[in-house]
Design a protein around this motif. Structure first.
Motif, PDB file in Angstrom:
ATOM      1  N   GLU A 175       0.871  -1.173   0.000  1.00  0.00           N
ATOM      2  CA  GLU A 175       0.000   0.000   0.000  1.00  0.00           C
ATOM      3  C   GLU A 175       0.908   1.224   0.000  1.00  0.00           C
ATOM      4  N   TRP A 176       1.146   1.786  -1.177  1.00  0.00           N
ATOM      5  CA  TRP A 176       2.119   2.867  -1.233  1.00  0.00           C
ATOM      6  C   TRP A 176       1.523   4.247  -1.503  1.00  0.00           C
ATOM      7  N   LEU A 177       0.217   4.354  -1.581  1.00  0.00           N
ATOM      8  CA  LEU A 177      -0.414   5.667  -1.745  1.00  0.00           C
ATOM      9  C   LEU A 177      -1.060   6.099  -0.436  1.00  0.00           C
ATOM     10  N   ALA A 178      -0.813   7.322  -0.036  1.00  0.00           N
ATOM     11  CA  ALA A 178      -1.391   7.831   1.207  1.00  0.00           C
ATOM     12  C   ALA A 178      -2.915   7.765   1.174  1.00  0.00           C
ATOM     13  N   GLU A 179      -3.509   7.884  -0.023  1.00  0.00           N
ATOM     14  CA  GLU A 179      -4.963   7.863  -0.133  1.00  0.00           C
ATOM     15  C   GLU A 179      -5.525   6.477   0.166  1.00  0.00           C
ATOM     16  N   MET A 180      -4.674   5.440   0.057  1.00  0.00           N
ATOM     17  CA  MET A 180      -5.170   4.085   0.290  1.00  0.00           C
ATOM     18  C   MET A 180      -5.315   3.772   1.770  1.00  0.00           C
ATOM     19  N   SER A 181      -4.501   4.358   2.593  1.00  0.00           N
ATOM     20  CA  SER A 181      -4.581   4.085   4.022  1.00  0.00           C
ATOM     21  C   SER A 181      -3.956   5.231   4.790  1.00  0.00           C
ATOM     22  N   LYS A 182      -4.544   5.543   5.927  1.00  0.00           N
ATOM     23  CA  LYS A 182      -4.030   6.603   6.783  1.00  0.00           C
ATOM     24  C   LYS A 182      -3.021   6.008   7.746  1.00  0.00           C
ATOM     25  N   LEU A 183      -1.888   6.655   7.871  1.00  0.00           N
ATOM     26  CA  LEU A 183      -0.849   6.171   8.770  1.00  0.00           C
ATOM     27  C   LEU A 183      -0.623   7.163   9.900  1.00  0.00           C
ATOM     28  N   PRO A 184      -0.242   6.655  11.090  1.00  0.00           N
ATOM     29  CA  PRO A 184       0.022   7.556  12.221  1.00  0.00           C
ATOM     30  C   PRO A 184       1.315   8.339  12.025  1.00  0.00           C
ATOM     31  N   PRO A 185       1.586   9.305  12.901  1.00  0.00           N
ATOM     32  CA  PRO A 185       2.863  10.016  12.841  1.00  0.00           C
ATOM     33  C   PRO A 185       4.032   9.049  12.998  1.00  0.00           C
ATOM     34  N   GLY A 186       5.090   9.308  12.234  1.00  0.00           N
ATOM     35  CA  GLY A 186       6.259   8.440  12.274  1.00  0.00           C
ATOM     36  C   GLY A 186       6.256   7.356  11.221  1.00  0.00           C
ATOM     37  N   PHE A 187       5.093   7.115  10.571  1.00  0.00           N
ATOM     38  CA  PHE A 187       4.978   6.119   9.517  1.00  0.00           C
ATOM     39  C   PHE A 187       5.015   6.816   8.159  1.00  0.00           C
ATOM     40  N   THR A 188       5.724   6.240   7.206  1.00  0.00           N
ATOM     41  CA  THR A 188       5.735   6.801   5.860  1.00  0.00           C
ATOM     42  C   THR A 188       5.478   5.718   4.829  1.00  0.00           C
ATOM     43  N   HIS A 189       4.757   6.085   3.768  1.00  0.00           N
ATOM     44  CA  HIS A 189       4.515   5.199   2.637  1.00  0.00           C
ATOM     45  C   HIS A 189       5.740   5.178   1.725  1.00  0.00           C
ATOM     46  N   GLU A 190       5.803   4.156   0.904  1.00  0.00           N
ATOM     47  CA  GLU A 190       6.912   4.037  -0.039  1.00  0.00           C
ATOM     48  C   GLU A 190       6.931   5.192  -1.036  1.00  0.00           C
ATOM     49  N   LEU A 191       5.762   5.684  -1.415  1.00  0.00           N
ATOM     50  CA  LEU A 191       5.684   6.758  -2.406  1.00  0.00           C
ATOM     51  C   LEU A 191       6.541   7.955  -1.988  1.00  0.00           C
ATOM     52  N   ARG A 192       6.467   8.323  -0.707  1.00  0.00           N
ATOM     53  CA  ARG A 192       7.233   9.474  -0.235  1.00  0.00           C
ATOM     54  C   ARG A 192       8.734   9.221  -0.376  1.00  0.00           C
ATOM     55  N   HIS A 193       9.150   7.993  -0.158  1.00  0.00           N
ATOM     56  CA  HIS A 193      10.572   7.673  -0.291  1.00  0.00           C
ATOM     57  C   HIS A 193      11.055   7.974  -1.708  1.00  0.00           C
ATOM     58  N   HIS A 194      10.292   7.535  -2.682  1.00  0.00           N
ATOM     59  CA  HIS A 194      10.723   7.721  -4.068  1.00  0.00           C
ATOM     60  C   HIS A 194      10.673   9.190  -4.492  1.00  0.00           C
ATOM     61  N   LEU A 195       9.780   9.962  -3.913  1.00  0.00           N
ATOM     62  CA  LEU A 195       9.651  11.356  -4.316  1.00  0.00           C
ATOM     63  C   LEU A 195      10.606  12.295  -3.573  1.00  0.00           C
ATOM     64  N   THR A 196      11.011  11.890  -2.357  1.00  0.00           N
ATOM     65  CA  THR A 196      11.803  12.821  -1.549  1.00  0.00           C
ATOM     66  C   THR A 196      13.222  12.355  -1.264  1.00  0.00           C
ATOM     67  N   HIS A 197      13.477  11.056  -1.360  1.00  0.00           N
ATOM     68  CA  HIS A 197      14.794  10.555  -0.982  1.00  0.00           C
ATOM     69  C   HIS A 197      15.625  10.083  -2.175  1.00  0.00           C
ATOM     70  N   LYS A 198      15.063  10.168  -3.361  1.00  0.00           N
ATOM     71  CA  LYS A 198      15.790   9.731  -4.544  1.00  0.00           C
ATOM     72  C   LYS A 198      15.644  10.788  -5.636  1.00  0.00           C
ATOM     73  N   ALA A 199      16.616  10.832  -6.496  1.00  0.00           N
ATOM     74  CA  ALA A 199      16.560  11.775  -7.614  1.00  0.00           C
ATOM     75  C   ALA A 199      15.715  11.171  -8.728  1.00  0.00           C
ATOM     76  N   SER A 200      14.476  11.622  -8.848  1.00  0.00           N
ATOM     77  CA  SER A 200      13.572  11.090  -9.859  1.00  0.00           C
ATOM     78  C   SER A 200      13.886  11.681 -11.234  1.00  0.00           C
ATOM     79  N   GLU A 201      13.620  10.889 -12.258  1.00  0.00           N
ATOM     80  CA  GLU A 201      13.747  11.389 -13.635  1.00  0.00           C
ATOM     81  C   GLU A 201      12.684  12.465 -13.869  1.00  0.00           C
ATOM     82  N   ILE A 202      13.071  13.546 -14.525  1.00  0.00           N
ATOM     83  CA  ILE A 202      12.147  14.639 -14.823  1.00  0.00           C
ATOM     84  C   ILE A 202      11.697  14.537 -16.268  1.00  0.00           C
TER      85      ILE A 202
END
Length: 370
Positions: free
Chosen positions: A26-53
């Motif tokens: 479940e990697w979209l925030a819209e699919m499930s709500k997570l408490p503070p301290g939890f992050t979805h995979e989507l955020r990792h790819h958007l904020t911690h890696k250099a995505s192709e533009i």
């Protein structure tokens, strides 16, 4: 192959958990709500890696080729720091079911292999050991380094499934890696029958879990192959109690124990009771498979949920029912615990910051008798 270790569990100020293999994605925030301290995979790819533009739109492109895949198994990377200034320690808890999912997900999440000093295998079942040799190969190829592999000494020749009432063995699980194979692929085998600490004393790996709860009757249909003395033949024997199963625990300052139970063949109530008896600390979080999936285990769901939500005081702040927990269990836990039941899955990360200042408010747990 074995060693003696201290049994003093050191509290930590920082704990990070990254789920590398699980049945659910479940990697979209819209699919499930997570408490503070939890992050979805989507955020990792958007904020911690250099995505192709995209050159036309100027917008980052989601790298779907690098997203984690789900698989029937479990693996979690546990990072612990005893104090804010302490160096982090990385421990891999289980390795998933086969040679591809763990390696792919490590690569997709850009997880560095060098800091992973130890693999702890919760128990000898292929959905937890299947990725071990490929992980050892991958780490050895990248670093030329050997890795400690922490296992229970009672490795079965083979395990299978023989569902009642016929009790006929319908299939055999893939064989777990042998000690010789682990060594040949770059592992250093440590066998432990008793509980011990690892990662500089910040993670407890249990010994054999006492079976004290009547309704937790083990693995229905579990069988083990017992070879003859000369190894040329043998027979299947019933094995509901998977006595080589072990849990792990981390004590977070100001919060309590985070318990990792990869499959809970012993029963999560038995696991919690053992952890409380040993450490006299409240259970802050339960992570992993609860082994309550399937109609044959449906009658165990209610007493399990009642124990966690009513009998255990205080109740866990969070329960993450993963792997073999089952949909009905997740529904029942959500009804009892609300947002305390977290829909975690592969690619998610949890960060827990402990606080020495909050330690005074932590009270010993108790269990209500019925």
């Amino acid at each position: 192959m074995s060693s003696i270790r201290t049994q003093v569990l050191e509290p930590v100020q920082y704990l990070a958990i990254t789920f590398l293999v699980d049945n659910t994605i479940e990697w979209l925030a819209e699919m499930s709500k997570l408490p503070p301290g939890f992050t979805h995979e989507l955020r990792h790819h958007l904020t911690h890696k250099a995505s192709e533009i995209d050159p036309l739109t100027g917008t980052p492109i989601l790298p779907l080729e690098e997203f984690c895949c789900a698989a029937h198994g479990f693996s979690a990377l546990i990072e612990t720091r005893g104090t804010a200034e302490a160096a982090p320690r990385f421990t891999l808890f289980d390795t998933g079911p086969e040679s591809q999912s763990l390696s792919r997900n490590l690569s997709g999440l850009s997880t560095p292999l060098a800091p992973i000093e130890r693999v702890v295998i919760s128990h000898w079942h292929a959905d937890h050991t299947g990725g071990l040799l490929s992980f050892l190969d991958l780490r050895g190829q990248q670093l030329g380094a050997r890795t400690i592999v922490d296992v229970h000494p009672s490795r079965p020749t083979a395990r299978g499934i023989a569902p009642p009432p016929a009790d006929k063995v319908i299939c055999q699980l893939p064989r777990d890696p042998t000690f010789e194979q682990i060594e040949a692929h770059g592992g250093i085998v440590e066998t432990h029958r008793e509980g011990h600490t690892v990662a500089g004393g910040t993670i407890w790996v249990s010994g054999e879990i006492p079976r004290v709860t009547p309704f937790e009757a083990g693995l229905i249909g579990g069988v083990r192959f017992i070879p003859s003395d000369d190894g040329t033949a043998g027979s299947w024997s019933k094995e509901p109690d998977i006595m080589d199963e072990r849990y792990a625990a981390v004590d977070v300052l100001g919060k309590g124990l985070v318990v990792f139970s990869a499959c809970s063949h012993a029963g999560i109530v038995n696991v919690v009771k053992d952890a409380i008896k040993r450490f006299s600390r409240p259970i802050y979080m339960i992570v992993g498979g609860l082994h309550l999936a399937g109609p044959e285990l449906a009658d165990r769901i209610k007493p399990t949920v009642d124990f966690l939500s009513e009998d255990l005081v205080p109740a866990p702040t969070y329960v993450l029912p993963m792997h073999c927990s089952g949909f009905a269990t997740k529904v029942a836990l959500e009804a009892a615990l609300g947002e305390g039941c977290v829909p975690a899955g592969v690619g998610h990360q949890v960060i827990i910051n402990g606080s020495p200042d909050d330690e005074a408010s932590v009270r010993p747990p108790s269990i209500r008798s019925r």
